[in-house]
Design a protein around this motif. Structure first.
Motif, short mmCIF file in Angstrom:
data_model
loop_
_atom_site.label_atom_id
_atom_site.label_comp_id
_atom_site.label_asym_id
_atom_site.label_seq_id
_atom_site.Cartn_x
_atom_site.Cartn_y
_atom_site.Cartn_z
N ARG A 97 0.85 -1.19 0.00
CA ARG A 97 0.00 0.00 0.00
C ARG A 97 0.89 1.24 0.00
NH1 ARG A 97 -5.88 0.01 2.45
NH2 ARG A 97 -6.54 2.12 1.87
N ALA A 98 0.49 2.27 -0.76
CA ALA A 98 1.33 3.46 -0.87
C ALA A 98 0.48 4.70 -1.09
CB ALA A 98 2.32 3.31 -2.02
N TRP A 99 0.95 5.83 -0.56
CA TRP A 99 0.40 7.12 -0.92
C TRP A 99 0.89 7.47 -2.32
CZ3 TRP A 99 -3.24 9.01 2.08
CH2 TRP A 99 -3.23 8.79 3.47
N GLN A 100 0.01 7.97 -3.17
CA GLN A 100 0.37 8.53 -4.47
C GLN A 100 -0.04 10.00 -4.43
OE1 GLN A 100 2.09 6.73 -6.47
NE2 GLN A 100 1.67 4.66 -5.72
N ILE A 101 0.96 10.88 -4.36
CA ILE A 101 0.72 12.31 -4.16
C ILE A 101 0.98 13.05 -5.47
CG2 ILE A 101 1.36 14.33 -2.80
CD1 ILE A 101 2.43 12.32 -0.66
N PHE A 102 -0.03 13.74 -5.96
CA PHE A 102 0.05 14.40 -7.27
C PHE A 102 0.15 15.91 -7.11
CE2 PHE A 102 -2.16 10.41 -7.79
CZ PHE A 102 -1.55 9.86 -8.91
N GLU A 103 0.95 16.52 -8.00
CA GLU A 103 1.10 17.97 -8.03
C GLU A 103 0.40 18.52 -9.27
OE1 GLU A 103 2.20 19.46 -5.56
OE2 GLU A 103 3.51 18.06 -4.49
N VAL A 111 4.87 7.32 -1.71
CA VAL A 111 5.37 7.12 -0.35
C VAL A 111 4.80 5.81 0.17
CG1 VAL A 111 5.50 8.03 1.99
CG2 VAL A 111 5.47 9.62 0.05
N TRP A 112 5.67 4.87 0.47
CA TRP A 112 5.20 3.57 0.93
C TRP A 112 4.52 3.67 2.29
CZ3 TRP A 112 4.54 -0.19 -2.23
CH2 TRP A 112 5.41 -0.40 -3.31
N ARG A 113 3.38 3.04 2.43
CA ARG A 113 2.75 2.86 3.74
C ARG A 113 3.15 1.50 4.30
NH1 ARG A 113 -3.33 4.88 4.15
NH2 ARG A 113 -2.55 5.13 6.28
N THR A 114 3.38 0.54 3.43
CA THR A 114 3.90 -0.76 3.83
C THR A 114 5.38 -0.61 4.18
OG1 THR A 114 2.40 -1.77 2.24
CG2 THR A 114 4.16 -3.16 3.12
#
Length: 320
Positions: A97-103, A111-114
């Motif tokens: 699971r990961a954050w996918q942060i868009f600009e 950013v990995w949550r795992t």
């Protein structure tokens, strides 16, 4: 065999596979305006598989999931009739699971949550782990780290006469040297980055110059993705180049569109050996991904609509 190596095959009787793709992650999306979408099936593999399924029946997925892989995610794969013989279920891990942060400018940060060993264990892509039908597939597309690419799988597949598509799954942290770039773009017969990824690998330039640089490094076929500006597709042996426009549609979320493009492109090239048509297949596939957050829902007759969009777009592609 320990529990973390336990493999679950959903299609144990399969003997033939045409198109295969790789990687499964559960994404938590954060958009520039602060909106979020949690628990979205991603990791590039499902999006690429959707792009393939628009044009082909036999599509398989490779990757690994944990004991908590969401039922609705598996239901989507099953509903789309994507073969999961290559999906390993690791009983003692949670799914990646990961954050996918868009600009606003199109940049994306993952950013990995795992944490811990679960990441390399689930991201592992080894030729020996592929079901036999996948090892001799018609085509295999997968994403690589531009600075530490897993190219061994590509070389092993090509020994079996498999068409291989390579896509950077992120930008490079530093420019690649000549040897690194050559190794990357020659591992598969198709290389498909986006403009930002190319800039971080070889420096800024206009798209036509970037194409030439990649071909000079040894790329056979380049599909350079340019977002709303469409794509440039080029084959080195004939110098044929086409500008493929992006279909006109309502853009809700562009996440995964590039993956779907790559899935459509590799099927188009394998089926037709027509560079222009392959680019059009890719562009049509991408157009479905941008119309909602996450993957298109199971149910609609996407192939009929894909043919309609293809017919419209065919009149707009331009040489050179």
């Amino acid at each position: 065999m320990n529990n973390n190596s336990l493999i679950t095959y959903h299609s144990p009787l399969i003997t033939l596979m045409d198109f295969v793709t790789y990687s499964i992650i559960i994404d938590d999306l954060v958009f520039p305006d602060g909106r979020t979408a949690m628990g979205v099936l991603g990791g590039s593999g499902p999006q690429t598989a959707f792009g393939m399924k628009l044009w082909a029946d036999s599509v398989g997925l490779v990757g690994a999931v944990g004991h908590d892989f969401p039922a609705d995610a598996q239901a989507w794969l099953d509903g789309m009739e994507i073969d999961c013989a290559g999906v390993r279920r690791l009983a003692h891990y949670e799914s990646l699971r990961a954050w996918q942060i868009f600009e606003y400018d199109g940049r994306r940060m993952q950013v990995w949550r795992t944490q811990g060993q679960a990441i390399p264990d689930q991201l592992a892509l080894r030729f020996a782990d592929l079901p036999p039908a996948y090892q001799t597939a018609r085509a295999f597309h997968y994403g690589i780290h531009p600075e530490k690419p897993n190219l061994a799988v590509a070389h092993a597949l090509r020994k079996n006469n498999v068409l291989v598509g390579i896509e950077p799954f992120r930008h490079a942290d530093q420019p690649l040297n000549e040897a690194e770039l050559r190794a990357l773009v020659t591992a598969g017969q198709i290389f498909s980055p986006n403009l930002h990824e190319v800039e971080t690998m070889i420096g800024p330039a206009d798209p036509q110059t970037q194409l030439r640089r990649l071909v000079d490094a040894g790329a056979q076929i380049v599909a350079l993705r340019m977002g709303a500006e469409g794509s440039l597709v080029h084959r080195a042996d004939t110098s044929e180049t086409w500008h493929i426009p992006a279909p006109v549609t309502t853009v809700v979320d562009a996440c995964g569109a590039g993956n779907a493009y790559c899935g459509g492109f590799i099927v188009g090239w394998a089926q037709t050996n027509d560079l222009r048509l392959a680019g059009l297949y890719g562009a049509v596939a991408a157009s479905f991904l941008v119309e909602q957050v996450g993957l298109p829902p199971v149910g609609p007759d996407y192939r009929t609509e894909a043919q309609r969009r293809l017919a419209v777009l065919q009149e707009q592609a331009q040489a050179g």
